[in-house]
Design a protein around this motif. Structure first.
Motif, short mmCIF file in Angstrom:
data_model
loop_
_atom_site.label_atom_id
_atom_site.label_comp_id
_atom_site.label_asym_id
_atom_site.label_seq_id
_atom_site.Cartn_x
_atom_site.Cartn_y
_atom_site.Cartn_z
N GLY A 161 37.72 53.33 49.24
CA GLY A 161 38.29 52.96 47.95
C GLY A 161 39.13 51.70 47.98
N ARG A 162 39.44 51.20 49.17
CA ARG A 162 40.27 49.99 49.25
C ARG A 162 39.57 48.76 48.68
N SER A 163 38.24 48.81 48.61
CA SER A 163 37.51 47.65 48.09
C SER A 163 37.28 47.71 46.58
N VAL A 164 37.73 48.78 45.94
CA VAL A 164 37.54 48.92 44.49
C VAL A 164 38.50 47.99 43.76
N ASP A 165 37.95 47.18 42.86
CA ASP A 165 38.76 46.24 42.07
C ASP A 165 38.47 46.53 40.60
N LEU A 166 39.33 47.32 39.97
CA LEU A 166 39.07 47.77 38.62
C LEU A 166 39.01 46.62 37.62
N MET A 167 39.91 45.69 37.74
CA MET A 167 39.92 44.57 36.80
C MET A 167 38.69 43.69 36.96
N ALA A 168 38.25 43.49 38.21
CA ALA A 168 37.05 42.69 38.44
C ALA A 168 35.83 43.35 37.83
N GLU A 169 35.73 44.68 37.96
CA GLU A 169 34.61 45.41 37.34
C GLU A 169 34.61 45.19 35.83
N ARG A 170 35.78 45.29 35.22
CA ARG A 170 35.87 45.14 33.77
C ARG A 170 35.51 43.72 33.34
N GLU A 171 36.00 42.74 34.06
CA GLU A 171 35.69 41.35 33.72
C GLU A 171 34.21 41.05 33.89
N GLN A 172 33.61 41.57 34.95
CA GLN A 172 32.17 41.37 35.17
C GLN A 172 31.36 42.01 34.06
N ALA A 173 31.71 43.24 33.70
CA ALA A 173 30.97 43.93 32.65
C ALA A 173 31.07 43.18 31.33
N MET A 174 32.24 42.65 31.02
CA MET A 174 32.40 41.91 29.77
C MET A 174 31.57 40.64 29.78
N ARG A 175 31.55 39.94 30.89
CA ARG A 175 30.74 38.71 30.98
C ARG A 175 29.25 39.03 30.82
N LEU A 176 28.81 40.11 31.44
CA LEU A 176 27.40 40.49 31.35
C LEU A 176 27.03 40.88 29.92
N PHE A 177 27.91 41.62 29.26
CA PHE A 177 27.63 41.99 27.87
C PHE A 177 27.59 40.75 26.98
N ALA A 178 28.50 39.82 27.21
CA ALA A 178 28.49 38.57 26.43
C ALA A 178 27.16 37.85 26.58
N ARG A 179 26.60 37.84 27.79
CA ARG A 179 25.28 37.23 28.01
C ARG A 179 24.20 37.99 27.25
N LEU A 180 24.28 39.31 27.28
CA LEU A 180 23.24 40.13 26.67
C LEU A 180 23.15 39.91 25.17
N VAL A 181 24.29 39.73 24.50
CA VAL A 181 24.30 39.64 23.03
C VAL A 181 24.62 38.23 22.54
N ASN A 182 24.72 37.27 23.44
CA ASN A 182 25.06 35.88 23.12
C ASN A 182 26.36 35.79 22.32
N ALA A 183 27.45 36.09 23.01
CA ALA A 183 28.78 35.97 22.43
C ALA A 183 29.69 35.33 23.48
N ASP A 184 30.82 34.81 23.05
CA ASP A 184 31.82 34.32 23.99
C ASP A 184 32.70 35.49 24.41
N VAL A 185 33.11 35.51 25.66
CA VAL A 185 33.96 36.59 26.15
C VAL A 185 35.22 36.71 25.32
N ALA A 186 35.77 35.57 24.88
CA ALA A 186 37.00 35.59 24.09
C ALA A 186 36.81 36.26 22.73
N GLU A 187 35.55 36.45 22.30
CA GLU A 187 35.27 37.09 21.02
C GLU A 187 35.09 38.61 21.15
N LEU A 188 35.25 39.14 22.36
CA LEU A 188 34.96 40.54 22.63
C LEU A 188 36.22 41.30 23.01
N ALA A 189 36.22 42.57 22.67
CA ALA A 189 37.34 43.46 23.04
C ALA A 189 36.77 44.84 23.35
N TRP A 190 37.53 45.60 24.14
CA TRP A 190 37.15 46.97 24.46
C TRP A 190 37.66 47.92 23.39
#
Length: 433
Positions: free
Chosen positions: A100-129
């Motif tokens: 579990g020492r290699s788990v980076d929760l914030m990195a997972e969240r940032e990666q997921a947001m960037r991937l979703f932005a690519r999927l729907v063609n949006a800017d990350v700054a336009e997205l929220a959880w």
């Protein structure tokens, strides 16, 4: 409240106790030879049709572990092995073990947001959880200041039933609600245009209807609405990850989706989009620490001096208007892996893969006595058919055969995905005889 008729159309899914029942069972049965044959064109060899017999798009069936036959992505999509592996890694972090020492929760969240932005063609700054699609739509309704007003809102009868409930309740408080009815199993743009009069505040629709798979042309709808001064919200839960979604190109102002359907995430986690140019129209309707740009105290040892006990500055971006408190993380780990898979396969390829399966259903189900409720030219993942008493008639049969589709009192909704193949469709058709 006013509508194009005196009342909303009957929605038996709102009262049918089988609406949310997840059918399970064991095994599967062979397809009957007496089913209507495919047309000659569909029997012509092609790379797509030949591949249908080999375990889904790019062999995707091997990425899943579900039992039986799953044709129910519109209800809940199975999670792939890769997402399950990511979840296990996240749990190492919660277990706080050596791995579990290699788990980076914030990195997972940032990666997921960037991937979703690519999927729907949006800017990350336009997205929220957000926790769910409905929470996102509530942010729009409250953020525009609609509750308790006589503002004009236009929606349609194919919008999500929970949303229609919300607008119906607000209409009791004075909201000027107009509900456009379907014709020929679709919502016509000209009917929407007649309802969107100058002064309309919001147009709210589902890009793909969960009821029958009808898909709006969001670009055309937004063009009409914007020309008359209205903002547009789209529920994209039945679209994101399974049909092409381009939030920038279509011009929609707001959108939201949960992640447990075609995005293969989990319950309690969703995403909301606010077009950058539309953000000023959306005021904060809830407040919480995730909106903080800074929070400075002047009370404790070594604090900077100040006359007030504390000072706060709010973020000015989309999360600063939408996000409130602690967010779920387990589902984000699953979502990140699932988005990688969707982008690897490509939504256009997923849509093309699905079309022969949908065509077979559209051809065979009416021949078996089922009334089509989905437009024949639909390219969404959902097809719905009506038959009196179909839920009661098929429920035990589906359960025993391990067949998963959504059964209502008088309707059946079938929603194949990229892991399905033609044999799955033939198995369902046999059970529907």
């Amino acid at each position: 409240m006013t509508t194009d008729a005196t009342q909303l159309p009957h929605r038996d899914d709102a009262i049918d106790p089988a609406r949310r029942r997840w059918l399970r069972g064991l095994g599967a049965l062979p397809a009957l030879a007496v089913l209507p044959a495919l047309p000659a064109q569909a029997r012509t060899p092609s790379p797509v049709r030949a591949a249908l017999r080999h375990g889904g798009l790019d062999g995707a069936r091997a990425r899943f572990e579900y039992a039986g036959t799953h044709l129910n992505g519109a209800y809940t999509h199975p999670v792939a092995r890769g997402a399950a592996s990511s979840l296990r890694h996240y749990l190492d972090g919660r277990l706080m073990n050596r791995d579990g020492r290699s788990v980076d929760l914030m990195a997972e969240r940032e990666q997921a947001m960037r991937l979703f932005a690519r999927l729907v063609n949006a800017d990350v700054a336009e997205l929220a959880w957000v926790p769910s699609t409905m929470v996102g739509e509530n942010h729009v309704v409250s953020g525009l200041g609609l509750p308790g007003t006589r503002a004009r809102v236009v929606t349609d009868a194919y919008h999500f039933s929970g949303s229609l409930f919300m607008y119906s309740e607000l209409a009791k408080q004075g909201l000027d609600l107009h509900v456009v009815r379907p014709r020929d199993n679709r919502i016509h743009i000209e009917d929407m245009a007649r309802a969107i009069t100058p002064g309309t505040r919001l147009v709210a629709v589902s890009q793909v209807s969960s009821l029958n798979g009808f898909e709006h042309d969001l670009k055309a709808l937004c063009d009409v609405a914007h020309a008359r001064g209205a903002l547009v919200y789209a529920d994209i839960i039945q679209a994101a990850g399974t049909v092409p979604v381009d939030l920038h190109a279509c011009g929609v102002d707001f959108a939201a989706c949960s992640t447990y359907k075609w995005l293969m995430g989990d319950f309690g986690i969703g995403l909301m989009y606010v077009r950058a140019s539309s953000l000023p129209a959306l005021r904060r309707s809830q407040w919480g620490y995730r909106q903080e740009q800074s929070f400075t105290t002047h009370l404790y040892p070594f604090d900077p001096p100040g006359s007030a006990p504390f000072e706060s500055v709010a973020r000015s971006d989309t999360p600063g208007r939408i996000e409130v408190g602690t967010l779920g993380y387990a589902g984000v780990a699953m979502l990140r892996a699932s988005l990688e898979l969707l982008l690897e396969l490509g939504v256009e390829r997923i849509s093309a893969w699905r079309q022969p399966l949908l065509a077979r259903l559209q051809q065979a189900m009416p021949a078996l006595g089922y009334l089509p409720m989905t437009p024949a030219d639909s390219r969404s993942p959902i097809v719905t058919f009506a038959a009196r008493g179909v839920g009661k008639r098929l429920q035990e049969r589906f359960t025993a055969a391990g067949m998963e589709a959504t059964l209502y009192q008088d309707r059946i909704r079938i929603s194949p995905s990229f892991h399905n193949q033609m044999d799955d469709i033939e198995r369902l058709l046999e059970l529907c005889t």
